[in-house]
Enzyme design. Structure first.
Site, short mmCIF file in Angstrom:
data_model
loop_
_atom_site.label_atom_id
_atom_site.label_comp_id
_atom_site.label_asym_id
_atom_site.label_seq_id
_atom_site.Cartn_x
_atom_site.Cartn_y
_atom_site.Cartn_z
NE ARG A 1 -4.12 -1.84 0.30
CZ ARG A 1 -4.15 -3.13 0.01
NH1 ARG A 1 -3.09 -3.72 -0.54
NH2 ARG A 1 -5.24 -3.84 0.22
CB SER B 1 -8.70 -1.67 4.37
OG SER B 1 -9.01 -2.97 3.94
CD GLU C 1 -5.77 0.96 2.40
OE1 GLU C 1 -6.46 1.63 1.61
OE2 GLU C 1 -5.85 -0.28 2.54
N1 EPU Z 1 -10.70 -10.73 10.46
C1 EPU Z 1 -11.43 -10.84 11.60
N2 EPU Z 1 -12.46 -9.95 11.80
C2 EPU Z 1 -12.76 -8.98 10.91
C3 EPU Z 1 -12.00 -8.87 9.74
C4 EPU Z 1 -10.95 -9.76 9.52
O1 EPU Z 1 -11.19 -11.70 12.44
O2 EPU Z 1 -13.69 -8.21 11.17
C5 EPU Z 1 -9.61 -11.71 10.20
C6 EPU Z 1 -10.01 -12.64 9.05
O3 EPU Z 1 -10.74 -13.75 9.52
C7 EPU Z 1 -8.67 -13.05 8.51
C8 EPU Z 1 -7.83 -11.81 8.71
O4 EPU Z 1 -8.47 -11.04 9.73
O5 EPU Z 1 -8.11 -14.09 9.26
C9 EPU Z 1 -7.65 -10.99 7.43
O6 EPU Z 1 -8.92 -10.60 6.93
P1 EPU Z 1 -9.26 -10.50 5.36
O7 EPU Z 1 -8.83 -11.73 4.66
O8 EPU Z 1 -10.68 -10.06 5.24
O9 EPU Z 1 -8.30 -9.39 4.80
P2 EPU Z 1 -7.79 -8.02 5.44
O10 EPU Z 1 -6.38 -8.18 5.84
O11 EPU Z 1 -8.76 -7.52 6.46
C10 EPU Z 1 -6.81 -7.12 3.18
C11 EPU Z 1 -6.83 -5.83 2.42
C12 EPU Z 1 -8.11 -5.69 1.62
C13 EPU Z 1 -8.20 -6.86 0.66
C14 EPU Z 1 -8.16 -8.18 1.47
C15 EPU Z 1 -8.12 -9.41 0.60
C16 EPU Z 1 -5.46 -4.29 3.72
C17 EPU Z 1 -5.45 -3.11 4.66
N3 EPU Z 1 -6.68 -4.72 3.35
O12 EPU Z 1 -7.86 -7.06 4.14
O13 EPU Z 1 -8.03 -4.49 0.85
O14 EPU Z 1 -9.40 -6.79 -0.10
O15 EPU Z 1 -6.96 -8.21 2.29
O16 EPU Z 1 -6.87 -9.53 0.00
O17 EPU Z 1 -4.40 -4.77 3.33
C18 EPU Z 1 -8.53 -2.17 0.92
O18 EPU Z 1 -7.31 -1.97 0.92
O19 EPU Z 1 -9.36 -1.21 0.94
C19 EPU Z 1 -9.03 -3.53 0.95
C20 EPU Z 1 -10.33 -3.81 1.05
#
Ligand code: EPU
Length: 342
Positions: free
Chosen positions: A164, A238, A333
């Site tokens: 990012r 995010s 972010e």
């Molecule tokens: N999780 C929770 N509770 C929540 C949300 C997430 O326990 O409310 C846990 C999930 O179960 C998982 C982990 O946290 O084990 C990661 O969650 P997720 O796979 O949903 O991905 P993320 O890290 O929250 C990132 C990006 C997203 C992208 C997704 C998929 C960042 C800041 N965000 O989210 O990007 O779509 O991975 O690759 O890196 C964005 O940048 O706006 C965005 C949506």
């Protein structure tokens, strides 16, 4: 190109927050960008560039000039051993471009389906999702220098991409307006299916031999199930970055929370901000006009009638609580305008 005064920005960001621009110019060509920048140099003051408005929180009115990026066009401009070079106007909607590319048999961006925002904003923060980042298919970009009005070309290494991150968010912040981005897309698909969520979505759709279109459909289904549609519920995806912590903090947390998601990276262990916020009890937190999304704790939402200042206060409360409980600082972010530090 006309410079408007006191223009409403209410419809121009996906958070849908009320704010006004002191001056506003909508630019649909590189020439118009240069004209608007000449006006800015003559009149001085601040300059803000808005693309799809999907990564911005407007915390108040913007003084100076807001340049709205509307340059269109998706054109094949060359070929390489592996595929095609495709030049895209900075104002083209990212998802529309991804869909257009799939239709024309240009692959490599399918995991980045349904990301809101404009193509020109993509390299700024090296958008990424489901195991793919924009930089992997990036070839070069063109940008106009604010101070001189000259066009400069940036190669992949000039952009200093990171998680990012890019040079445009740090050392060159505010110095260039991106006008076009060229991608190197593949003619033969190379599917990226390592994310568990993609495998599950393909299985749920009964797909055993996936095509790029099937992967794109799977990503769209996953995003729709977790992330709110900005047309229905104001948000900017995010709100925080996933934090990278040092070894000592990681060991202490992993001991206390063995189930905590964690991903080793070159710079340290990356934690899931969404998990930390969720664990701290903020998921679904409701403040009437705004709150924390109930299906993904990393997303703050404007339920209708919120102000940017209120959303910023909620973000700060979340940051403070996560710092207190886990000793981890969550960096935003989303860009806050007018600028409000990290
Ligand atoms: N999780 C929770 N509770 C929540 C949300 C997430 O326990 O409310 C846990 C999930 O179960 C998982 C982990 O946290 O084990 C990661 O969650 P997720 O796979 O949903 O991905 P993320 O890290 O929250 C990132 C990006 C997203 C992208 C997704 C998929 C960042 C800041 N965000 O989210 O990007 O779509 O991975 O690759 O890196 C964005 O940048 O706006 C965005 C949506």
């Amino acid at each position: 190109m006309r410079i408007l005064s006191q223009a409403s920005l209410g419809d121009l960001t996906t958070f849908g927050l009320p704010a006004q621009a002191e001056h506003f110019a909508s630019c649909t060509s590189e020439e118009e960008v240069k004209e608007a920048l000449a006006w800015h140099r003559e009149n001085q003051g601040e300059l803000h560039v808005l693309g799809g408005g999907s990564n911005v929180l407007l915390a108040g009115d913007l003084s100076g000039l807001v340049l709205h990026m509307g340059i269109g066009g998706v054109n094949e401009v060359g070929s390489t051993d592996q595929g095609v070079l495709v030049r895209v106007g900075a104002g083209v909607g990212w998802h529309n471009f991804v869909m257009d590319a799939l239709d024309r048999g240009w692959y490599g961006l399918e995991n980045l389906s349904l990301i809101p925002g404009s193509t020109g904003a993509g390299p700024m923060q090296n958008i990424g999702a489901y195991g793919v980042e924009l930089e992997e298919r990036f070839h070069a970009l063109e940008a106009v220098e604010v101070a001189t009005g000259e066009t400069h070309h940036f190669t992949h290494s000039d952009c200093a991409f990171g998680y990012r991150e890019s040079v445009f968010k740090r050392v060159l912040r505010g110095q260039y307006v991106i006008t076009a981005v060229t991608f190197e897309l593949l003619k033969t698909p190379e599917l990226r299916l390592k994310y568990g969520a993609i495998k599950s979505a393909l299985a749920a759709a009964g797909v055993t031999d996936p095509t790029p279109k099937a992967v794109s459909d799977a990503v769209i289904a996953i995003r729709r199930s977790k992330l709110p549609d900005p047309a229905v519920l104001g948000n900017a995806g995010s709100f925080f970055k996933n934090p990278v912590v040092d070894e000592a903090r990681h060991i202490a947390l992993a001991k206390k929370f063995p189930e905590m998601p964690q991903y080793p990276t070159a710079g340290g262990i990356k934690l899931a901000a969404g998990w930390l916020i969720d664990q701290a009890g903020w998921k679904g937190h409701d403040r009437g006009t705004h709150g924390v999304h109930d299906r993904q704790a990393l997303v703050l939402v404007n339920k209708g009638g919120a102000t940017g200042a209120e959303l910023l206060k909620l973000a700060e409360d979340v940051q403070q609580d996560v710092l207190k409980r886990f000793g981890v600082h969550l960096e935003r972010e989303v860009n806050v305008l007018p600028n409000a530090g990290l």
